[in-house]
Design a protein around this motif. Structure first.
Motif, mmCIF file in Angstrom:
data_model
loop_
_atom_site.group_PDB
_atom_site.id
_atom_site.type_symbol
_atom_site.label_atom_id
_atom_site.label_comp_id
_atom_site.label_asym_id
_atom_site.label_seq_id
_atom_site.Cartn_x
_atom_site.Cartn_y
_atom_site.Cartn_z
ATOM 1 N N VAL A 107 0.899 -1.128 0.148
ATOM 2 C CA VAL A 107 -0.084 0.063 -0.076
ATOM 3 C C VAL A 107 0.834 1.184 -0.060
ATOM 4 C CG1 VAL A 107 -1.581 1.389 1.431
ATOM 5 C CG2 VAL A 107 -1.969 -0.941 1.149
ATOM 6 N N MET A 108 2.008 1.229 0.853
ATOM 7 C CA MET A 108 2.927 2.204 0.844
ATOM 8 C C MET A 108 3.507 2.544 -0.515
ATOM 9 S SD MET A 108 4.549 2.009 4.629
ATOM 10 C CE MET A 108 5.615 3.499 4.278
ATOM 11 N N ALA A 109 3.986 1.468 -1.015
ATOM 12 C CA ALA A 109 4.652 1.429 -2.342
ATOM 13 C C ALA A 109 3.861 2.356 -3.331
ATOM 14 C CB ALA A 109 5.281 0.329 -2.866
ATOM 15 N N MET A 110 2.493 1.659 -3.355
ATOM 16 C CA MET A 110 1.422 2.351 -4.507
ATOM 17 C C MET A 110 1.301 3.684 -3.973
ATOM 18 S SD MET A 110 -0.214 1.405 -7.165
ATOM 19 C CE MET A 110 0.244 -0.425 -7.030
ATOM 20 N N ARG A 111 1.209 4.033 -2.896
ATOM 21 C CA ARG A 111 0.870 5.337 -2.462
ATOM 22 C C ARG A 111 1.862 6.546 -2.965
ATOM 23 N NH1 ARG A 111 -0.649 7.962 3.382
ATOM 24 N NH2 ARG A 111 -0.929 10.222 2.786
ATOM 25 N N PHE A 113 4.953 5.701 -4.846
ATOM 26 C CA PHE A 113 5.738 5.328 -6.165
ATOM 27 C C PHE A 113 4.635 5.065 -7.184
ATOM 28 C CE2 PHE A 113 8.434 4.304 -2.685
ATOM 29 C CZ PHE A 113 9.373 5.134 -2.580
ATOM 30 N N GLY A 114 3.286 4.497 -7.052
ATOM 31 C CA GLY A 114 2.693 4.182 -7.945
ATOM 32 C C GLY A 114 2.919 2.733 -8.495
ATOM 33 N N THR A 115 3.634 2.200 -7.634
ATOM 34 C CA THR A 115 4.140 0.794 -8.011
ATOM 35 C C THR A 115 3.897 -0.287 -6.755
ATOM 36 O OG1 THR A 115 6.258 1.158 -6.928
ATOM 37 C CG2 THR A 115 6.101 1.504 -9.422
ATOM 38 N N LEU A 194 4.998 -1.523 -13.305
ATOM 39 C CA LEU A 194 4.073 -1.528 -12.297
ATOM 40 C C LEU A 194 4.520 -2.405 -10.917
ATOM 41 C CD1 LEU A 194 0.777 -2.938 -14.125
ATOM 42 C CD2 LEU A 194 1.315 -0.672 -13.743
ATOM 43 N N ALA A 195 5.791 -3.061 -11.145
ATOM 44 C CA ALA A 195 6.373 -3.609 -9.853
ATOM 45 C C ALA A 195 7.408 -2.564 -9.217
ATOM 46 C CB ALA A 195 7.073 -4.939 -10.393
ATOM 47 N N TYR A 196 8.042 -1.933 -10.142
ATOM 48 C CA TYR A 196 9.127 -1.111 -9.640
ATOM 49 C C TYR A 196 9.139 0.245 -10.795
ATOM 50 C CZ TYR A 196 11.239 -5.228 -7.342
ATOM 51 O OH TYR A 196 11.486 -6.260 -6.626
#
Length: 408
Positions: A107-111, A113-115, A194-196
């Motif tokens: 969730v933090m990564a998506m928030r 970095f969008g990944t 999408l991953a990194y």
């Protein structure tokens, strides 16, 4: 130890030099499957050369090694002279950091970095593994190295090689490719969309206009980089000009398992959601098709000595004087002593990630869904079992002309 950047094709006695090439596919955490195959090659090649395993490196045998994504990590390890034990240590110790699947971390990564994952821990681990200041310059690597990336800025595949005589590797250039840190090139090759996050590389440190954003080489036609590797070793434009021929060039291709999923025999639903679900599978289908195509190209131009069946029409493309025997793949094979005029000797080691295939390999207790996933670090043990089973079938006498002895 093999020196970097040797272009002469003749030995001192006038005979033509042999060259050995190694390509490693992309595939996320399934790279541990490939390491099991590399470990078997490492062990058998050490024995064939009469060298204690502790003193032998794959870079002592291979002249040029290429990788895409996770394959780039492994190829860089080979080029740096690491053992397969050291490769295992990296994946087993750090995979949970590279693929942190805890929900709150994602969730933090998506928030931020969008990944799906934060790329910074991976970048730091690559720095630690290869060295912060290690570049592609001669002296840093024990064999030639190639990583496949995709330049998102120019929308094109970018194979980055350590060949010192390549056009853009001229040391006098301000934006010489050889001056880029190895860890950063590998990180670019592993930047799965999408991953990194993409990796930004600035070729000339004093000119911001030379910067580009790079993503995973798996989203080019070269997730299997082996055909590209052969081309870059022989095409005059790349300035290596290595000689080809069944007794002059050996090409080995190591996969991480292919996992075609298809649509389970069902037609795509005519609803909007059904079409969207079908479209989501297209990128993976294109990557899978490209991997098979590169493998087929190698078997068509080279002389295949090892490899699974490609399809029911062309089989495994191993030259035989008679029909293929499903119970004995060596039966009716044309002896290596008979030169068929192909461009190189070729071996492909891989496995189709389908339940029936696992069952036939004696691995029926492994649910295929566990080993198909690219980021499921909790399934490393199962992936290693699959890799070991594929490695069991390796017979390096298949490439006897490149060994000091045929008695392995």
């Amino acid at each position: 130890m093999i020196e970097t950047g040797i272009q002469e094709t003749n030995n001192g006695d006038g005979t033509v030099k042999q060259h050995k090439l190694l390509g490693i596919d992309g595939g996320g955490i399934r790279g541990v499957l490939a390491i099991e195959i590399l470990a078997r090659l490492e062990r058998d090649l050490a024995k064939a050369h009469g060298v204690p395993l502790a003193d032998f490196r794959l870079s002592d045998f291979f002249d040029y090694v290429a990788g895409t994504s996770t394959g780039a990590v492994l190829a860089a390890c080979v080029a740096r002279g690491l053992t397969t034990d050291e490769m295992f240590d990296f994946y087993l110790t750090d995979s949970h950091i590279m693929f942190d699947n805890r929900w709150w971390r994602k969730v933090m990564a998506m928030r931020y970095f969008g990944t799906a994952y934060d790329a910074r821990p991976l970048a730091q681990k690559l720095r630690n593994l290869f060295g912060e200041e290690t570049t592609l310059e001669p002296g840093n690597l024990k064999c030639l190295f190639l990583a496949v990336t995709r330049n998102q800025t120019t929308d094109s595949p970018w194979p980055i090689s350590s060949n010192p005589d390549a056009k853009y590797n001229d040391a006098s250039l301000e934006d010489c490719n050889l001056k880029i840190p190895l860890w950063q090139i590998v990180r670019a090759s592993t930047a799965a969309p999408l991953a990194y996050e993409p990796e930004k590389i600035q070729w000339d440190p004093d000119d911001p206009s030379t910067a580009s954003w790079f993503v995973d080489g798996g989203v080019t036609p070269y997730n299997n980089p082996t055909w590209l590797l052969y081309r870059m070793a022989t095409e005059p434009g790349y300035n290596l000009n290595w000689a080809s021929g069944e007794d002059k060039m050996l090409v080995i291709s190591v996969g991480t398992g292919s996992s075609p999923k298809g649509d389970d025999g069902q037609l795509v639903k005519r609803s909007v959601l059904g079409r969207l679900a079908g479209s989501a599978k297209i990128p993976g289908a294109l990557i899978q098709a490209s991997m098979v195509d590169q493998d087929t190209n190698c078997r068509h131009v080279g002389r295949c000595v090892s490899g699974g069946v490609l399809d029911s029409e062309i089989g495994d493309m191993i030259p035989r004087d008679g029909e293929m025997d499903p119970q004995d793949s060596y039966r009716n094979r044309i002896p290596l002593e008979t030169d068929l005029g192909k461009e190189f000797l070729y071996a492909r080691y891989n496995v189709h990630m389908e339940q029936k295939v696992l069952d036939d390999l004696g691995l029926a207790d492994i649910p295929v869904e566990k080993v198909q996933k690219l980021s499921a670090v909790e399934n490393i043990a199962e992936l290693r079992r699959v890799g070991k089973r594929i490695a069991d079938d390796i017979d390096i006498n298949d490439f006897a002309p490149f060994l000091p002895t045929t008695q392995v």
